[in-house]
Motif scaffolding. Structure first.
Motif, PDB file in Angstrom:
ATOM      1  N   GLU A   1      -6.060  55.266 -16.990  1.00  0.00           N
ATOM      2  CA  GLU A   1      -6.477  55.442 -15.597  1.00  0.00           C
ATOM      3  C   GLU A   1      -5.703  56.571 -14.911  1.00  0.00           C
ATOM      4  OE1 GLU A   1      -9.329  53.838 -14.233  1.00  0.00           O
ATOM      5  OE2 GLU A   1      -9.404  53.456 -16.385  1.00  0.00           O
TER       6      GLU A   1
ATOM      7  N   VAL B   1     -14.775  59.373  -4.861  1.00  0.00           N
ATOM      8  CA  VAL B   1     -14.320  58.567  -5.995  1.00  0.00           C
ATOM      9  C   VAL B   1     -12.913  58.996  -6.425  1.00  0.00           C
ATOM     10  CG1 VAL B   1     -14.687  58.186  -8.461  1.00  0.00           C
ATOM     11  CG2 VAL B   1     -16.578  57.899  -6.865  1.00  0.00           C
ATOM     12  N   TYR B   2     -12.645  60.316  -6.306  1.00  0.00           N
ATOM     13  CA  TYR B   2     -11.304  60.796  -6.672  1.00  0.00           C
ATOM     14  C   TYR B   2     -10.291  60.613  -5.550  1.00  0.00           C
ATOM     15  CZ  TYR B   2     -12.822  62.667 -11.113  1.00  0.00           C
ATOM     16  OH  TYR B   2     -13.285  62.774 -12.388  1.00  0.00           O
TER      17      TYR B   2
ATOM     18  N   GLU C   1     -21.145  57.901 -17.881  1.00  0.00           N
ATOM     19  CA  GLU C   1     -20.084  58.632 -18.558  1.00  0.00           C
ATOM     20  C   GLU C   1     -19.208  59.330 -17.520  1.00  0.00           C
ATOM     21  OE1 GLU C   1     -19.833  60.031 -22.812  1.00  0.00           O
ATOM     22  OE2 GLU C   1     -19.639  58.190 -21.713  1.00  0.00           O
ATOM     23  N   GLN C   2     -19.874  59.950 -16.566  1.00  0.00           N
ATOM     24  CA  GLN C   2     -19.162  60.688 -15.529  1.00  0.00           C
ATOM     25  C   GLN C   2     -18.338  59.731 -14.661  1.00  0.00           C
ATOM     26  OE1 GLN C   2     -19.680  64.086 -15.667  1.00  0.00           O
ATOM     27  NE2 GLN C   2     -17.880  64.171 -14.365  1.00  0.00           N
ATOM     28  N   ILE C   3     -18.908  58.539 -14.401  1.00  0.00           N
ATOM     29  CA  ILE C   3     -18.182  57.525 -13.627  1.00  0.00           C
ATOM     30  C   ILE C   3     -16.976  57.037 -14.422  1.00  0.00           C
ATOM     31  CG2 ILE C   3     -18.333  55.147 -12.762  1.00  0.00           C
ATOM     32  CD1 ILE C   3     -19.686  57.136 -10.963  1.00  0.00           C
ATOM     33  N   ASN C   4     -17.179  56.864 -15.727  1.00  0.00           N
ATOM     34  CA  ASN C   4     -16.110  56.314 -16.556  1.00  0.00           C
ATOM     35  C   ASN C   4     -14.904  57.241 -16.700  1.00  0.00           C
ATOM     36  OD1 ASN C   4     -17.515  54.002 -16.905  1.00  0.00           O
ATOM     37  ND2 ASN C   4     -18.247  54.475 -18.962  1.00  0.00           N
ATOM     38  N   VAL C   5     -15.096  58.550 -16.501  1.00  0.00           N
ATOM     39  CA  VAL C   5     -13.934  59.433 -16.566  1.00  0.00           C
ATOM     40  C   VAL C   5     -13.266  59.588 -15.200  1.00  0.00           C
ATOM     41  CG1 VAL C   5     -14.559  60.807 -18.560  1.00  0.00           C
ATOM     42  CG2 VAL C   5     -15.328  61.519 -16.308  1.00  0.00           C
ATOM     43  N   THR C   6     -13.801  58.931 -14.194  1.00  0.00           N
ATOM     44  CA  THR C   6     -13.130  58.981 -12.890  1.00  0.00           C
ATOM     45  C   THR C   6     -12.174  57.795 -12.788  1.00  0.00           C
ATOM     46  OG1 THR C   6     -14.702  57.580 -11.734  1.00  0.00           O
ATOM     47  CG2 THR C   6     -15.223  59.923 -11.850  1.00  0.00           C
ATOM     48  N   PRO C   7     -11.212  57.894 -11.891  1.00  0.00           N
ATOM     49  CA  PRO C   7     -10.252  56.783 -11.779  1.00  0.00           C
ATOM     50  C   PRO C   7     -10.800  55.585 -11.003  1.00  0.00           C
ATOM     51  CG  PRO C   7      -9.616  58.592 -10.339  1.00  0.00           C
ATOM     52  CD  PRO C   7     -10.827  59.039 -11.069  1.00  0.00           C
ATOM     53  N   ILE C   8     -12.091  55.518 -10.757  1.00  0.00           N
ATOM     54  CA  ILE C   8     -12.644  54.416  -9.956  1.00  0.00           C
ATOM     55  C   ILE C   8     -12.331  53.083 -10.634  1.00  0.00           C
ATOM     56  CG2 ILE C   8     -14.934  54.384 -11.054  1.00  0.00           C
ATOM     57  CD1 ILE C   8     -16.106  53.990  -8.215  1.00  0.00           C
TER      58      ILE C   8
ATOM     59  N   LYS D   1     -14.783  50.667 -19.235  1.00  0.00           N
ATOM     60  CA  LYS D   1     -14.782  52.115 -19.031  1.00  0.00           C
ATOM     61  C   LYS D   1     -14.353  52.826 -20.303  1.00  0.00           C
ATOM     62  CE  LYS D   1     -13.395  53.840 -15.073  1.00  0.00           C
ATOM     63  NZ  LYS D   1     -12.444  54.087 -13.968  1.00  0.00           N
ATOM     64  N   THR D   2     -13.580  52.147 -21.119  1.00  0.00           N
ATOM     65  CA  THR D   2     -13.110  52.740 -22.374  1.00  0.00           C
ATOM     66  C   THR D   2     -13.615  51.866 -23.509  1.00  0.00           C
ATOM     67  OG1 THR D   2     -11.105  53.440 -21.263  1.00  0.00           O
ATOM     68  CG2 THR D   2     -11.053  53.442 -23.658  1.00  0.00           C
ATOM     69  N   ASN D   3     -14.166  52.497 -24.547  1.00  0.00           N
ATOM     70  CA  ASN D   3     -14.532  51.644 -25.689  1.00  0.00           C
ATOM     71  C   ASN D   3     -14.086  52.255 -26.999  1.00  0.00           C
ATOM     72  OD1 ASN D   3     -16.514  53.691 -25.937  1.00  0.00           O
ATOM     73  ND2 ASN D   3     -17.869  52.482 -24.638  1.00  0.00           N
TER      74      ASN D   3
ATOM     75  N   TYR E   1     -14.210  66.191 -15.988  1.00  0.00           N
ATOM     76  CA  TYR E   1     -15.000  66.096 -17.212  1.00  0.00           C
ATOM     77  C   TYR E   1     -16.439  66.462 -16.910  1.00  0.00           C
ATOM     78  CZ  TYR E   1     -17.368  63.756 -21.157  1.00  0.00           C
ATOM     79  OH  TYR E   1     -18.145  63.453 -22.238  1.00  0.00           O
TER      80      TYR E   1
ATOM     81  N   GLY F   1      -9.973  59.487 -22.325  1.00  0.00           N
ATOM     82  CA  GLY F   1      -9.786  58.059 -22.058  1.00  0.00           C
ATOM     83  C   GLY F   1     -11.085  57.273 -22.090  1.00  0.00           C
ATOM     84  N   LEU F   2     -12.147  57.858 -22.658  1.00  0.00           N
ATOM     85  CA  LEU F   2     -13.418  57.136 -22.754  1.00  0.00           C
ATOM     86  C   LEU F   2     -13.479  56.312 -24.033  1.00  0.00           C
ATOM     87  CD1 LEU F   2     -16.068  59.783 -21.652  1.00  0.00           C
ATOM     88  CD2 LEU F   2     -15.470  57.680 -20.466  1.00  0.00           C
ATOM     89  N   SER F   3     -12.627  56.637 -24.971  1.00  0.00           N
ATOM     90  CA  SER F   3     -12.689  56.014 -26.276  1.00  0.00           C
ATOM     91  C   SER F   3     -11.258  55.818 -26.781  1.00  0.00           C
ATOM     92  CB  SER F   3     -13.497  56.950 -27.194  1.00  0.00           C
ATOM     93  OG  SER F   3     -13.351  56.599 -28.524  1.00  0.00           O
ATOM     94  N   THR F   4     -10.988  54.655 -27.356  1.00  0.00           N
ATOM     95  CA  THR F   4      -9.621  54.369 -27.821  1.00  0.00           C
ATOM     96  C   THR F   4      -9.452  54.863 -29.255  1.00  0.00           C
ATOM     97  OG1 THR F   4      -9.765  52.376 -26.505  1.00  0.00           O
ATOM     98  CG2 THR F   4      -7.886  52.550 -27.973  1.00  0.00           C
TER      99      THR F   4
ATOM    100  N   LYS G   1     -26.669  54.312 -17.693  1.00  0.00           N
ATOM    101  CA  LYS G   1     -26.339  54.521 -19.104  1.00  0.00           C
ATOM    102  C   LYS G   1     -27.355  55.472 -19.727  1.00  0.00           C
ATOM    103  CE  LYS G   1     -24.195  50.049 -20.100  1.00  0.00           C
ATOM    104  NZ  LYS G   1     -24.415  48.738 -20.718  1.00  0.00           N
TER     105      LYS G   1
ATOM    106  N   LYS H   1      -7.265  59.719 -15.999  1.00  0.00           N
ATOM    107  CA  LYS H   1      -8.532  59.977 -15.310  1.00  0.00           C
ATOM    108  C   LYS H   1      -8.335  60.604 -13.932  1.00  0.00           C
ATOM    109  CE  LYS H   1     -10.997  56.653 -18.041  1.00  0.00           C
ATOM    110  NZ  LYS H   1     -11.495  55.288 -18.178  1.00  0.00           N
ATOM    111  N   LYS H   2      -7.197  60.328 -13.303  1.00  0.00           N
ATOM    112  CA  LYS H   2      -6.927  60.945 -11.995  1.00  0.00           C
ATOM    113  C   LYS H   2      -6.615  62.428 -12.152  1.00  0.00           C
ATOM    114  CE  LYS H   2      -5.045  56.816  -9.976  1.00  0.00           C
ATOM    115  NZ  LYS H   2      -3.789  56.081 -10.060  1.00  0.00           N
TER     116      LYS H   2
END
Lengths: 350, 248
Positions: B75, B106-107, A188-195, A348-350, B83, B54-57, A182, B78-79
């Motif tokens: 999700e 990861v992708y 941030e970079q992890i959160n934009v991936t589809p993991i 992952k989203t807030n 970013y 998709g990081l923030s609603t 954090k 994100k695929k």
């Protein structure tokens, strides 16, 4: 938080971390069933230090409770106890003490000896008074320590401390990990991936899990065995099986702290606060039975309590998985609970 | 040929309590377009971009990225996006190769593809000598180029770049824009925020955000004509001067 933490610790810890030994569970095997044996039993119970676990005539069943850790001391009164007092010959009482917890065993058996010798004294005076006879010895006490024959302090402490250290390494490392991401922004970079969240958490767990097992092995083989000469009486299998589950629980706590904190300082101070309570409320120093009831309740929620319990019982007593199943079940529930909570709380989203 | 819409935003709002960071914005971005997203500090650019990733609603409004809804299909979005954040966001304690392998993994790229792409990427960036060095030891400009390459390694439909060239020297910035054009040629839509007005000129279309609202949206030439300005700098001054929100 800064204000609350020391206050809570100051309130809880002194009450729980008390060196006075209380609530020693005693099993009395009375083969005599005489007024003397009953009077002695009454004296022991009314001293306030002992809790009567069971009172019977069968040493075997008393010993079973002993093995299950339900009683700490067995006092065996021979069947000719009263008769022998009258006959002026020595009457032999047998005291068996569970010495896994050396402090408790030592203090407990000393209390018991004192009660018996006071009682002896009283009888001698009584006999002298009424019969004019003097009893030379009266009661003879034979004492045995079980599971830790020589009452070695290190045998008792080293497995417990090893348990604490493994916990500390796991919780600290794990709690700092996500927080660090954090801080440097990689999260941030992890959160934009589809993991998937659970894979991410799993990816965080596995390395620390392996490190935890490694640290434990070094502690067990190199330090405990090599330096203190502690060789487990039980097999290594229950130890490692338990460790595997326990580490998941401990790391889950770390992850949970991590998902709630936004800086490393925050998670450090939270971890420190928890570790203090974990250590002092685990039965490492103060026997759990000596704590007030509310404190005993806290120890039951503390995963470290179970780890120390398993460590001591396997290493000093040779307990098997079957005998430890309660500990296994509780820690498995904790492992699931903390990790699911951590996954849910990591957003992952807030 | 009909232009394909990749980003569709309608009346998007994000409020933090009383503070409305993004105030009812609407726009469309087309496939392969380089879309400049301009505005002063605190105008709400990053907040808007975070919603699209998709990081923030969002508080209200609608948006679709590559056909996916930003409320329900985050999700899937994100695929299909890449970013690159304001902060440098590769792992500095991993090597160049390890970073590429990690993010490609990861992708969901398979091992063979990862290997091929990783070699390709290292060759294109001329990082052969540095492939096994820690990313933390690279100069900033190289890091940024690497981060961009990693962000598009899975050939996303859209790549979001949040001030990608901050603190980078002009030569590297120029090279960075060459990479952006190359991505655009491969039909990757580039959504970029910047504070450099010369970079704004490189974009196909530019939007100007002031106090959470989009005040202008046109080609750079169109904007200059509308505001009777010689350069994008002047356009920016005219619009940003009207801002009431103080910069953060």
């Amino acid at each position: 938080m800064i204000f609350l933490m020391p206050i809570i610790q100051l309130l809880i810890l002194p009450m729980a971390a008390d060196y006075e030994i209380k609530n020693i569970n005693i099993s009395i095997v009375d083969h005599d069933h005489s007024s003397y044996s009953r009077e002695l039993t009454h004296k022991i119970i009314s001293s306030g230090y002992f809790v009567l676990n069971d009172y019977g005539q069968d040493y075997q069943s008393a010993f079973k409770n002993f093995e299950k850790d339900q009683s700490d001391i067995i006092l065996e009164i021979p069947h000719d106890f009263e008769k022998n007092i009258g006959k002026l010959s020595a009457s032999s009482l047998l005291v068996s003490t569970n010495a896994i917890n050396g402090v408790k065993a030592g203090v407990g058996s000393a209390y018991l000896m004192q009660i018996i010798s006071n009682y002896n004294q009283k009888i001698r005076q009584k006999w002298l008074h009424y019969n004019g006879q003097e009893i030379k010895e009266g009661m003879h006490v034979e004492s045995r320590f079980w599971y830790n024959k020589y009452m070695k302090y290190t045998f008792f402490m080293v497995p417990g401390i090893l348990g604490i250290l493994v916990t500390m390494v796991g919780v600290y490392m794990c709690s700092l990990n996500i927080v660090k991401e954090k801080e440097i922004g990689t999260i941030e970079q992890i959160n934009v991936t589809p993991i998937k969240k659970q894979y991410f958490i799993l990816g965080k767990l596995i390395p620390f899990w392996l490190i935890g097992i490694f640290v434990f092995s070094v502690g067990l083989f190199v330090v405990a065995r090599g330096i203190y000469g502690i060789i487990p009486i039980g097999s290594y299998f229950p130890l490692y099986a338990f460790l595997a589950i326990y580490l998941v629980a401990a790391l889950g706590i770390g992850l949970l702290i991590s998902t709630y904190s936004s800086t490393q300082q925050q998670s450090m101070s939270l971890t420190f606060f928890l570790m203090m309570i974990f250590i002092l409320m685990s039965g490492l120093f103060t026997p759990i039975e000596s704590m007030p009831e509310w404190a005993q309740f806290i120890t039951k929620l503390n995963p470290v309590t179970y780890f120390i319990d398993v460590m001591r019982r396997v290493i000093l007593k040779g307990s098997t998985i079957h005998e430890l199943q309660f500990d296994f079940i509780v820690v498995s529930i904790m492992a699931a609970f903390f990790n699911i909570w951590a996954v849910l709380n990591y957003k992952k989203t807030n | 040929m009909e232009k394909k819409i990749v980003i569709k935003v309608e009346n998007l709002v994000k409020a933090f309590g009383d503070f409305i960071a993004v105030d009812n914005i609407s726009f469309e971005v087309y496939q392969g377009e380089i879309f400049g997203f301009l505005g002063a500090n605190g105008a709400g650019k990053t907040t808007a971009m975070r919603m699209l990733c998709g990081l923030s609603t969002p508080t209200s409004g609608d948006a679709q990225i590559a056909g996916y809804d930003i409320y329900t299909n985050t999700e899937d979005i994100k695929k299909n996006i890449g970013y690159m954040s304001q902060k440098f966001s590769l792992y500095e304690d991993l090597t160049v190769k390890e970073n590429i392998r990690f993010f490609a993994g990861v992708y969901g790229l398979d091992i063979k593809t990862i290997k091929r792409k990783s070699e390709e990427l290292i060759n294109t960036l001329g990082l052969n000598a540095e492939a096994n060095k820690l990313v933390g030891s690279l100069p900033l400009g190289w890091k940024q180029k690497l981060a961009f390459s990693v962000a598009i390694i899975h050939e996303p439909k859209v790549v979001f770049l949040d001030e990608p060239t901050g603190g980078v020297d002009p030569v590297t910035r120029r090279q960075f824009w060459d990479m952006i054009y190359a991505a655009s040629d491969k039909n990757i839509t580039v959504f970029v925020t910047t504070h450099y007005m010369d970079e704004a000129e490189y974009c196909h279309r530019v939007s100007m955000m002031v106090d959470g609202k989009i005040e202008a949206l046109d080609t750079p030439q169109g904007l200059k004509d509308t505001y009777h300005a010689q350069s994008m700098d002047q356009v920016f001054y005219q619009l940003a001067r009207a801002a009431t929100r103080s910069a953060d």
